[in-house]
Motif scaffolding. Structure first.
Motif, PDB file in Angstrom:
ATOM      1  N   PHE A 133       7.269   3.076   0.400  1.00  0.00           N
ATOM      2  CA  PHE A 133       8.085   1.935  -0.015  1.00  0.00           C
ATOM      3  C   PHE A 133       7.228   0.871  -0.697  1.00  0.00           C
ATOM      4  O   PHE A 133       7.619   0.309  -1.728  1.00  0.00           O
ATOM      5  CB  PHE A 133       8.800   1.354   1.198  1.00  0.00           C
ATOM      6  N   VAL A 134       6.066   0.599  -0.135  1.00  0.00           N
ATOM      7  CA  VAL A 134       5.167  -0.401  -0.715  1.00  0.00           C
ATOM      8  C   VAL A 134       4.728   0.023  -2.120  1.00  0.00           C
ATOM      9  O   VAL A 134       4.707  -0.787  -3.057  1.00  0.00           O
ATOM     10  CB  VAL A 134       3.941  -0.619   0.187  1.00  0.00           C
ATOM     11  N   LYS A 135       4.398   1.302  -2.291  1.00  0.00           N
ATOM     12  CA  LYS A 135       3.931   1.775  -3.596  1.00  0.00           C
ATOM     13  C   LYS A 135       5.030   1.664  -4.658  1.00  0.00           C
ATOM     14  O   LYS A 135       4.779   1.200  -5.776  1.00  0.00           O
ATOM     15  CB  LYS A 135       3.469   3.226  -3.474  1.00  0.00           C
ATOM     16  N   TRP A 136       6.252   2.070  -4.304  1.00  0.00           N
ATOM     17  CA  TRP A 136       7.335   2.009  -5.279  1.00  0.00           C
ATOM     18  C   TRP A 136       7.763   0.581  -5.577  1.00  0.00           C
ATOM     19  O   TRP A 136       8.043   0.225  -6.723  1.00  0.00           O
ATOM     20  CB  TRP A 136       8.520   2.832  -4.796  1.00  0.00           C
ATOM     21  N   MET A 137       7.797  -0.243  -4.553  1.00  0.00           N
ATOM     22  CA  MET A 137       8.184  -1.631  -4.763  1.00  0.00           C
ATOM     23  C   MET A 137       7.123  -2.391  -5.553  1.00  0.00           C
ATOM     24  O   MET A 137       7.430  -3.363  -6.236  1.00  0.00           O
ATOM     25  CB  MET A 137       8.443  -2.319  -3.425  1.00  0.00           C
ATOM     26  N   ASN A 138       5.883  -1.959  -5.461  1.00  0.00           N
ATOM     27  CA  ASN A 138       4.852  -2.562  -6.300  1.00  0.00           C
ATOM     28  C   ASN A 138       5.152  -2.326  -7.770  1.00  0.00           C
ATOM     29  O   ASN A 138       4.996  -3.230  -8.606  1.00  0.00           O
ATOM     30  CB  ASN A 138       3.484  -1.987  -5.937  1.00  0.00           C
ATOM     31  N   SER A 203       1.015   1.950 -13.525  1.00  0.00           N
ATOM     32  CA  SER A 203       1.257   0.503 -13.465  1.00  0.00           C
ATOM     33  C   SER A 203       1.161  -0.128 -14.848  1.00  0.00           C
ATOM     34  O   SER A 203       2.010  -0.943 -15.239  1.00  0.00           O
ATOM     35  CB  SER A 203       0.262  -0.164 -12.510  1.00  0.00           C
ATOM     36  N   LEU A 204       0.132   0.229 -15.596  1.00  0.00           N
ATOM     37  CA  LEU A 204      -0.020  -0.315 -16.943  1.00  0.00           C
ATOM     38  C   LEU A 204       1.121   0.146 -17.839  1.00  0.00           C
ATOM     39  O   LEU A 204       1.654  -0.637 -18.635  1.00  0.00           O
ATOM     40  CB  LEU A 204      -1.367   0.118 -17.525  1.00  0.00           C
ATOM     41  N   GLY A 205       1.525   1.401 -17.708  1.00  0.00           N
ATOM     42  CA  GLY A 205       2.629   1.904 -18.515  1.00  0.00           C
ATOM     43  C   GLY A 205       3.939   1.208 -18.209  1.00  0.00           C
ATOM     44  O   GLY A 205       4.721   0.899 -19.124  1.00  0.00           O
ATOM     45  N   VAL A 206       4.197   0.939 -16.915  1.00  0.00           N
ATOM     46  CA  VAL A 206       5.417   0.234 -16.528  1.00  0.00           C
ATOM     47  C   VAL A 206       5.424  -1.178 -17.112  1.00  0.00           C
ATOM     48  O   VAL A 206       6.449  -1.662 -17.615  1.00  0.00           O
ATOM     49  CB  VAL A 206       5.540   0.190 -14.993  1.00  0.00           C
ATOM     50  N   ALA A 207       4.277  -1.860 -17.073  1.00  0.00           N
ATOM     51  CA  ALA A 207       4.201  -3.218 -17.607  1.00  0.00           C
ATOM     52  C   ALA A 207       4.454  -3.236 -19.118  1.00  0.00           C
ATOM     53  O   ALA A 207       5.210  -4.074 -19.627  1.00  0.00           O
ATOM     54  CB  ALA A 207       2.840  -3.826 -17.277  1.00  0.00           C
TER      55      ALA A 207
END
Length: 436
Positions: A133-138, A203-207
């Motif tokens: 949950f922490v990883k996905w919510m991040n 993470s970079l791709g999502v941003a």
């Protein structure tokens, strides 16, 4: 335990190679220069070889060894180093003492890294849900803050590159600061060093993707909503010759459509106090929106209100709150896993909000973190997480999913209180004196 045994075995092997390299140093210098396979080890031990004879049990000049390594020590510092290295207390320091001290330091550091690897890691399937949950919510938090950063950059008239840059800074900046403050990885056991987004392409791709999508979709959405209000809510026949809205047409639209009036009120919510907003009539609202006092409201003014309505609406506020709650948990989770002291770990939620500060500085606007509950809410959530973990360390059964839930609930509770009351939970320094 198998990893620990393997790591210790590697440390002993490396130490043996250093001893072997030291013994072979009494050979010719040309032979040592041509042996590429052991060049790193010979380079590391060369200060000891040049400072003394080839025998490992003969004393060396500690100050000379430090000097050859480019380190200048005073006499007191040299004596202190001798004391640390002279384990057998015979009053002399040898090459073997240096090697054994290096071996002990490497083993201690490696064991510490192995211990840190199990901190906050799931021990069962139920705990694994909390970690996932922490990883996905991040990732959700990265996307949401990137969207908000792109919107702010668009208001500052940035182009696609500038908006994407600010979006990535807003989404990734806080955790980047935490990586720089607390560390993120160890070259010994955790692979490549560096801040998280240099190794985590997701993470970079999502941003980047969130920023680009917002740059394209956000203007289309606000323009479409503005056309909808002018043509369907107010009515095309009620518009002035230049396409603007007069006062009577605006008041009539507010009387016909309560949602339209509420949307216009929400657009100026952050500019006036809650009491002043509640006391405004439809005409007062029109006069406030009419910034140029022309007696009409143009499409640009309505578009700006729609943008503010979306940003300050309950939907975006709820999403923003969830992202902040996720930030609080992600920040303290990372700090604790690096073995940071609980007091310092409790502040990690505050430093996690620095991405929003960088966003505001880039766009030349007031710092939202300093005036709203961003830092306070995330800091409180991180503090609750630290307290509950300290309880778990003392034998109280507070498992990771419960700690995560309590931290998120704390952050959401503070933000909810602020939204209901219409003002920040913490007032500015001179607010009370100004009122009096």
């Amino acid at each position: 335990m198998n990893n620990l045994s393997i790591t210790l075995r590697r440390c002993r092997l490396a130490s043996s190679r250093r001893l072997s390299s030291s013994s072979s140093a009494k050979g010719s210098e040309s032979k040592a220069a041509t042996t590429n396979a052991t060049a790193p080890l010979r380079t590391e031990i060369s200060p000891l070889s040049n400072a003394s004879s080839a025998r490992r049990d003969e004393p060396v000049d500690v100050g000379e060894v430090a000097k050859r390594l480019g380190i200048r020590l005073t006499q007191c510092e040299t004596e202190l180093l001798k004391t640390k290295l002279d384990v057998d207390k015979d009053g002399k320091v040898t090459c073997l003492d240096f090697t054994l001290a290096s071996k002990r330091s490497l083993e201690d550091r490696t064991i510490r890294e192995l211990c840190l690897q199990v901190i906050e890691q799931p021990a069962n399937r139920f705990a694994d849900y909390g970690s996932s949950f922490v990883k996905w919510m991040n990732l959700v938090g990265v996307a949401l803050f990137s969207v908000a950063g792109t919107q702010v950059a668009g208001d500052a008239d940035f182009n696609v590159i500038g908006c994407t840059l600010v979006g990535c800074i807003a989404g990734l900046g806080g955790r980047t600061v935490n990586n720089l403050l607390y560390g993120n990885s160890s070259p010994l056991t955790r692979g490549l060093p560096g801040v998280f987004w240099t190794r985590d392409r997701l993470s970079l791709g999502v941003a980047i993707a969130s920023s680009l999508v917002t740059f394209i979709v956000w203007p289309l959405y606000t323009a479409g909503m503005s056309d909808h209000i002018f043509h369907n809510v107010i009515g095309k026949s009620e518009l002035e010759d230049d396409g603007s809205v007069g006062e009577e047409a605006f008041v009539a639209a507010c009387e016909r459509d309560a949602d339209f009036e509420q949307a216009m009120r929400m657009g100026i919510k952050k500019k006036v106090s809650a009491k002043e907003l509640d006391s405004m009539s439809a005409r007062d609202l029109f006069n406030y929106i009419d910034l140029d006092n022309s007696g009409t409201i143009c499409a640009e003014e309505v578009t700006t209100l729609i943008q503010d309505r979306v940003r300050h609406g309950v939907e975006m506020y709820a999403i923003d709150t969830l992202a902040l709650a996720t930030n609080a948990v992600t920040a303290v989770h990372g700090a604790i896993s690096m073995g940071i002291h609980p007091l310092v770990a409790a502040t990690s939620g505050i430093t996690m909000s620095l991405g929003s500060i960088f966003r505001d500085l880039f766009c030349g606007r007031d710092l939202v973190v300093a005036s709203e509950s961003y830092a306070f809410a995330t800091g409180a959530g991180s503090t609750v997480y630290v307290i509950t973990r300290e309880m778990a360390l003392r034998g109280i059964a507070v498992i990771a999913p419960i700690r995560i839930s309590l931290a998120i609930a704390t952050t959401i509770g503070i933000r909810y209180w602020e939204y209901v009351n219409g003002e920040p939970l913490l007032s500015p320094m001179h607010a009370k004196h100004a009122k009096s």
